[in-house]
Design a protein around this motif. Structure first.
Motif, short mmCIF file in Angstrom:
data_model
loop_
_atom_site.label_atom_id
_atom_site.label_comp_id
_atom_site.label_asym_id
_atom_site.label_seq_id
_atom_site.Cartn_x
_atom_site.Cartn_y
_atom_site.Cartn_z
N GLU A 1 108.94 -8.41 -101.85
CA GLU A 1 110.21 -8.53 -102.56
C GLU A 1 111.25 -9.22 -101.68
N PRO A 2 111.01 -10.49 -101.34
CA PRO A 2 111.92 -11.17 -100.41
C PRO A 2 113.36 -11.23 -100.90
N GLN A 3 113.57 -11.37 -102.20
CA GLN A 3 114.94 -11.45 -102.68
C GLN A 3 115.67 -10.14 -102.52
N LEU A 4 114.97 -9.04 -102.74
CA LEU A 4 115.58 -7.73 -102.54
C LEU A 4 115.94 -7.53 -101.07
N VAL A 5 115.05 -7.96 -100.17
CA VAL A 5 115.36 -7.87 -98.74
C VAL A 5 116.55 -8.74 -98.40
N ALA A 6 116.57 -9.95 -98.97
CA ALA A 6 117.70 -10.85 -98.72
C ALA A 6 119.01 -10.23 -99.21
N ASP A 7 118.98 -9.62 -100.40
CA ASP A 7 120.18 -9.00 -100.93
C ASP A 7 120.63 -7.83 -100.05
N SER A 8 119.65 -7.08 -99.55
CA SER A 8 119.96 -5.94 -98.68
C SER A 8 120.58 -6.40 -97.37
N VAL A 9 120.00 -7.44 -96.79
CA VAL A 9 120.51 -7.98 -95.55
C VAL A 9 121.93 -8.53 -95.74
N ALA A 10 122.12 -9.25 -96.83
CA ALA A 10 123.44 -9.81 -97.11
C ALA A 10 124.49 -8.71 -97.24
N ALA A 11 124.11 -7.61 -97.91
CA ALA A 11 125.06 -6.51 -98.09
C ALA A 11 125.39 -5.86 -96.75
N MET A 12 124.40 -5.70 -95.90
CA MET A 12 124.66 -5.09 -94.59
C MET A 12 125.49 -6.01 -93.70
N ILE A 13 125.19 -7.30 -93.74
CA ILE A 13 125.97 -8.25 -92.94
C ILE A 13 127.43 -8.25 -93.36
N ALA A 14 127.67 -8.11 -94.66
CA ALA A 14 129.05 -8.08 -95.16
C ALA A 14 129.76 -6.80 -94.75
N ALA A 15 128.97 -5.75 -94.44
CA ALA A 15 129.55 -4.44 -94.16
C ALA A 15 129.84 -4.20 -92.68
N VAL A 16 129.18 -4.95 -91.78
CA VAL A 16 129.31 -4.67 -90.35
C VAL A 16 129.57 -5.96 -89.57
N SER A 17 129.99 -5.79 -88.34
CA SER A 17 130.23 -6.94 -87.47
C SER A 17 129.17 -7.07 -86.38
N ILE A 18 128.18 -6.17 -86.36
CA ILE A 18 127.09 -6.23 -85.39
C ILE A 18 125.90 -6.93 -86.02
#
Length: 332
Positions: free
Chosen positions: A117-134
């Motif tokens: 499910e690469p798109q789900l992983v991509a969406d998850s990563v994008a959400a985390m990147i938007a949430a943190v600065s690390i």
């Protein structure tokens, strides 16, 4: 706490997240052995981070840095919330698990099944990147079951990289979701390091760390010619002095004996004993320190048989170390 980035030298050497093993006591010990390595927590599900006992689940000593929190999960909003909590607790990196093959993970639609499910992983990563600065990174397999197409693996990486992930830790074998236990999944599917190396060649802008089956210092060093780093797992746990030898060889520190290293932990151990932490919660991670050395079996036996007993303290550690005194000279 020093600044951390994906171009940090600690990419060269890291210790894998290992369930039931890489707790905070283990990581403190590994940091002592390998001052330049990057350390990872056990996988913690995003729901547990949000709703569980954070004092226990996110326990971390300041000496551990740089240390990454590995999250499990597949719901972008929950992963983002857990990532924010992880950053607030001081972790230097958030790593998403896309490689664990256990039945529990499959039932929860996370871990290795996310490779499909690469798109789900991509969406998850994008959400985390938007949430943190690390940094937000991914640990993955090459594929699952009968996925033997490098193009499919590359498409997974490309989709996740397009969402902003700049680093992939590649456990260089497939995960078999049916018919193998998690232990067998770490040993039975064949290793294909060439896929991880090829990923680095074809996507040089990405940071690629190789994981899986790395058993000694020579094997770890060989990966540096093809990738950005090597991640050790069970070899580092069962023979922790291997971590120290690699750190010394790669980063130029002075070699210290096993006994000297362990005695450096005494203030940490006694402080935790004073808080009511049983000795065996800490000492279980040291049992392999003298693996292959004269007196190593006796060292392990003394700690295994005595550390769980009420009142066990540093005197027991010295008793175990005394049985290795002749081997200490040879170890240096």
């Amino acid at each position: 706490m020093r600044e951390f980035s994906l171009h940090d030298t600690s990419l060269r050497l890291s210790v894998a997240p290992m369930m039931d093993w890489t707790d905070s006591h283990c990581r403190v010990f590994h940091r002592l052995l390998a001052p330049h390595a990057r350390l990872y927590t056990e996988m913690v599900h995003a729901n547990a981070v949000i709703h569980g006992d954070r004092t226990r689940l996110l326990a971390m000593d300041p000496v551990e840095h740089p240390v990454a929190l590995q999250l499990g999960g597949s719901e972008p909003a929950l992963l983002a919330q857990a990532a924010r909590i992880g950053q607030a607790h001081g972790f230097d990196e958030i790593n998403l698990n896309c490689g664990c093959p256990s039945d529990r993970v499959q039932a929860g639609r996370f871990g290795a099944c996310l490779m499909r499910e690469p798109q789900l992983v991509a969406d998850s990563v994008a959400a985390m990147i938007a949430a943190v600065s690390i940094p937000v990174t991914v640990k993955c397999r090459l594929g699952v079951d009968d996925d033997h197409d490098f193009g499919r693996f590359l498409a997974f990486v490309d989709a996740v990289a397009a969402a902003g992930c700049g680093m992939f830790v590649v456990h260089a074998r497939n995960a078999w979701l049916k018919g193998l236990s998690p232990k067998e999944n770490r040993e039975v599917p064949p290793l294909r390091y060439d896929w991880a190396w090829r990923l680095k060649r074809e996507r040089p802008q990405l940071q690629v760390v190789v994981n899986g089956g790395i058993a000694d210092a020579a094997e770890a060093a060989a990966h540096l010619a093809h990738a950005d780093g090597a991640m050790l797992g069970r070899a580092a746990y069962h023979d922790p002095y291997l971590l120290h030898r690699i750190d010394v060889a790669w980063f130029g520190e002075a070699l210290r004996t096993r006994g000297e290293l362990l005695r450096t932990l005494r203030p940490y151990v006694e402080a935790h004993l004073a808080r009511g932490v049983p000795l065996n919660r800490m000492s279980r991670h040291w049992l392999g320190l003298f693996a292959g050395e004269r007196g190593g079996r006796a060292f392990r036996q003394v700690l295994s048989e005595g550390a769980h007993r009420p009142g066990a303290g540093w005197a027991l550690v010295e008793q175990a170390l005394a049985l290795t005194a002749s081997g200490e000279c040879a170890a240096a």
